[in-house]
Scaffold this active site. Structure first.
Site, PDB file in Angstrom:
ATOM      1  N   HIS A  34      -2.073 104.604  81.372  1.00 21.85           N
ATOM      2  CA  HIS A  34      -0.653 104.477  81.021  1.00 21.85           C
ATOM      3  C   HIS A  34       0.036 105.840  81.088  1.00 21.85           C
ATOM      4  O   HIS A  34       1.156 105.959  81.587  1.00 21.85           O
ATOM      5  CB  HIS A  34      -0.495 103.961  79.583  1.00 21.85           C
ATOM      6  CG  HIS A  34      -1.101 102.610  79.328  1.00 21.85           C
ATOM      7  ND1 HIS A  34      -2.267 102.453  78.606  1.00 21.85           N
ATOM      8  CD2 HIS A  34      -0.699 101.366  79.663  1.00 21.85           C
ATOM      9  CE1 HIS A  34      -2.545 101.158  78.519  1.00 21.85           C
ATOM     10  NE2 HIS A  34      -1.625 100.482  79.148  1.00 21.85           N
ATOM     11  N   ASP A 146      -3.488  96.742  88.209  1.00 18.34           N
ATOM     12  CA  ASP A 146      -3.096  95.331  88.249  1.00 18.34           C
ATOM     13  C   ASP A 146      -2.385  95.101  89.586  1.00 18.34           C
ATOM     14  O   ASP A 146      -1.160  94.955  89.640  1.00 18.34           O
ATOM     15  CB  ASP A 146      -2.190  95.015  87.053  1.00 18.34           C
ATOM     16  CG  ASP A 146      -2.919  95.255  85.742  1.00 18.34           C
ATOM     17  OD1 ASP A 146      -3.696  94.394  85.338  1.00 18.34           O
ATOM     18  OD2 ASP A 146      -2.747  96.340  85.146  1.00 18.34           O
ATOM     19  N   MET A 180      -9.852 102.577  83.662  1.00 21.74           N
ATOM     20  CA  MET A 180      -9.423 102.558  82.257  1.00 21.74           C
ATOM     21  C   MET A 180      -8.653 101.283  81.974  1.00 21.74           C
ATOM     22  O   MET A 180      -7.867 100.819  82.798  1.00 21.74           O
ATOM     23  CB  MET A 180      -8.549 103.765  81.959  1.00 21.74           C
ATOM     24  CG  MET A 180      -9.344 105.028  81.959  1.00 21.74           C
ATOM     25  SD  MET A 180      -8.401 106.370  81.235  1.00 21.74           S
ATOM     26  CE  MET A 180      -9.563 107.698  81.472  1.00 21.74           C
TER      27      MET A 180
HETATM   28  P1  AMP Z   1      -0.916  97.090  80.198  1.00 20.65           P
HETATM   29  O1  AMP Z   1      -0.623  97.820  78.937  1.00 20.65           O
HETATM   30  O2  AMP Z   1      -2.364  96.771  80.394  1.00 20.65           O
HETATM   31  O3  AMP Z   1       0.000  95.927  80.454  1.00 20.65           O
HETATM   32  O4  AMP Z   1      -0.607  98.136  81.362  1.00 20.65           O
HETATM   33  C1  AMP Z   1       0.668  98.712  81.498  1.00 20.65           C
HETATM   34  C2  AMP Z   1       0.765  99.370  82.837  1.00 20.65           C
HETATM   35  O5  AMP Z   1      -0.233 100.390  82.966  1.00 20.65           O
HETATM   36  C3  AMP Z   1       0.517  98.387  83.994  1.00 20.65           C
HETATM   37  O6  AMP Z   1       1.423  98.652  85.038  1.00 20.65           O
HETATM   38  C4  AMP Z   1      -0.896  98.687  84.395  1.00 20.65           C
HETATM   39  O7  AMP Z   1      -1.186  98.390  85.753  1.00 20.65           O
HETATM   40  C5  AMP Z   1      -0.966 100.181  84.150  1.00 20.65           C
HETATM   41  N1  AMP Z   1      -2.363 100.592  83.979  1.00 20.65           N
HETATM   42  C6  AMP Z   1      -3.265 100.058  83.120  1.00 20.65           C
HETATM   43  N2  AMP Z   1      -4.469 100.646  83.292  1.00 20.65           N
HETATM   44  C7  AMP Z   1      -4.325 101.550  84.287  1.00 20.65           C
HETATM   45  C8  AMP Z   1      -5.216 102.470  84.931  1.00 20.65           C
HETATM   46  N3  AMP Z   1      -6.488 102.572  84.591  1.00 20.65           N
HETATM   47  N4  AMP Z   1      -4.711 103.253  85.910  1.00 20.65           N
HETATM   48  C9  AMP Z   1      -3.398 103.153  86.274  1.00 20.65           C
HETATM   49  N5  AMP Z   1      -2.522 102.309  85.709  1.00 20.65           N
HETATM   50  C10 AMP Z   1      -2.969 101.520  84.727  1.00 20.65           C
END
Ligand code: AMP
Length: 276
Positions: A34, A146, A180
């Site tokens: 994030h 994602d 991650m």
């Molecule tokens: P989430 O909180 O899981 O909904 O993720 C929020 C944003 O962070 C989304 O756009 C995810 O694709 C991105 N994200 C989550 N994990 C990663 C990662 N390991 N590397 C890059 N972006 C990430």
């Protein structure tokens, strides 16, 4: 950094932002993945808005909504150096009683994650459209982690003429290759160790591709064979698909996406590599 909860506070805090506004939508329990999006926005935008909202509409009835990890105090500390405005709306304010409007992207959501998680992308596109309407960003940042979500949101932005740019940032990984994810905290020590098999299986298929393998079935088989070597991994799907349409391929001719969803106990992990 200002933290707001209500839509009216969000709107009034947004008014003085004259210049490029970047939005990073998250579900919180933040990690370096994030933060890479937030730092990128800090470099590219005059104002950075982060939302933290565990969106009930994107969880299926059997999924982990209730136990999804949350720690707003820690999230707030982590984003503070890079963020102007942190928005943490409540579920009741996003979906008040009587709520009945949904945003649905069609064929691209029927595959991969969409096929396994019915209704998931309808929840994602609806909340993201609402976040875009509320924050009115010039740029919004999403992770390649994602991959299908990023593709679905790009499609929605094109189809509904949202006046903003989608920026997709590379996957941030642990030193041993595990992507991650907020869900990695669910893994016990043995599962955490076993979970490196996703990266290894994607790596094996990518290596075969780089050595000239173009048969998508062969590439899928290579990933399955590596995953099968790990007894704790229960494979849900393995895919080699067209990068834009996400249709399964016979032969890799253009940009493609290798992706997978694998269970370790009750924890479902996803990962992907791009073949270019
Ligand atoms: P989430 O909180 O899981 O909904 O993720 C929020 C944003 O962070 C989304 O756009 C995810 O694709 C991105 N994200 C989550 N994990 C990663 C990662 N390991 N590397 C890059 N972006 C990430």
């Amino acid at each position: 950094m200002r933290t707001v909860v209500s839509l009216s506070d969000l709107r009034s805090s947004r008014i003085p932002f004259i210049g490029t506004v970047g939005l990073i939508p998250t579900m919180g329990y933040l990690h370096e993945g994030h933060l890479s999006l937030i730092r990128r926005a800090r470099e590219e935008c005059e104002y950075v808005v982060v939302s933290v909202f565990v969106n009930p509409a994107q969880f299926g009835p059997q999924e982990d909504l209730a136990k999804y990890p949350r720690n707003l105090e820690r999230d707030s500390r982590l984003v503070e150096p890079y963020t102007d405005l942190l928005w943490t709306p409540t579920a009741e304010s996003i979906y008040p009683p009587g709520y009945q409007t949904w945003v649905e992207v069609e064929s691209i959501t029927h595959r991969l994650e969409g096929a396994m998680r019915p209704g998931h992308f309808r929840g994602v596109t609806t909340v993201v459209a609402k976040l875009f309407n509320a924050v009115q960003p010039d740029k919004a940042y999403f992770g390649q982690k994602d991959a299908q979500q990023a593709a679905v949101i790009r499609q929605m932005v094109r189809d509904l003429n949202f006046p903003l740019e989608i920026v997709v940032c590379s996957i941030v990984r642990e030193p041993d290759g595990l992507a991650m994810s907020s869900r990695n905290v669910y893994l016990d020590a043995g599962q955490r160790q076993a979970a490196t098999v996703l990266y290894r299986s994607l790596g094996a298929a990518k290596e075969a591709f780089e050595n000239g393998e173009r048969d998508a079935d062969q590439l899928r088989q290579i990933m399955k064979d590596v995953l099968a070597s790990e007894p704790l991994a229960q494979v849900q799907y393995v895919s080699c698909a067209d990068y834009d349409t996400l249709e399964e391929l016979d032969i890799v001719k253009a940009k493609a996406l290798l992706s997978m969803a694998v269970y370790f106990g009750k924890t479902r992990l996803i990962d992907n590599f791009v073949l270019d």
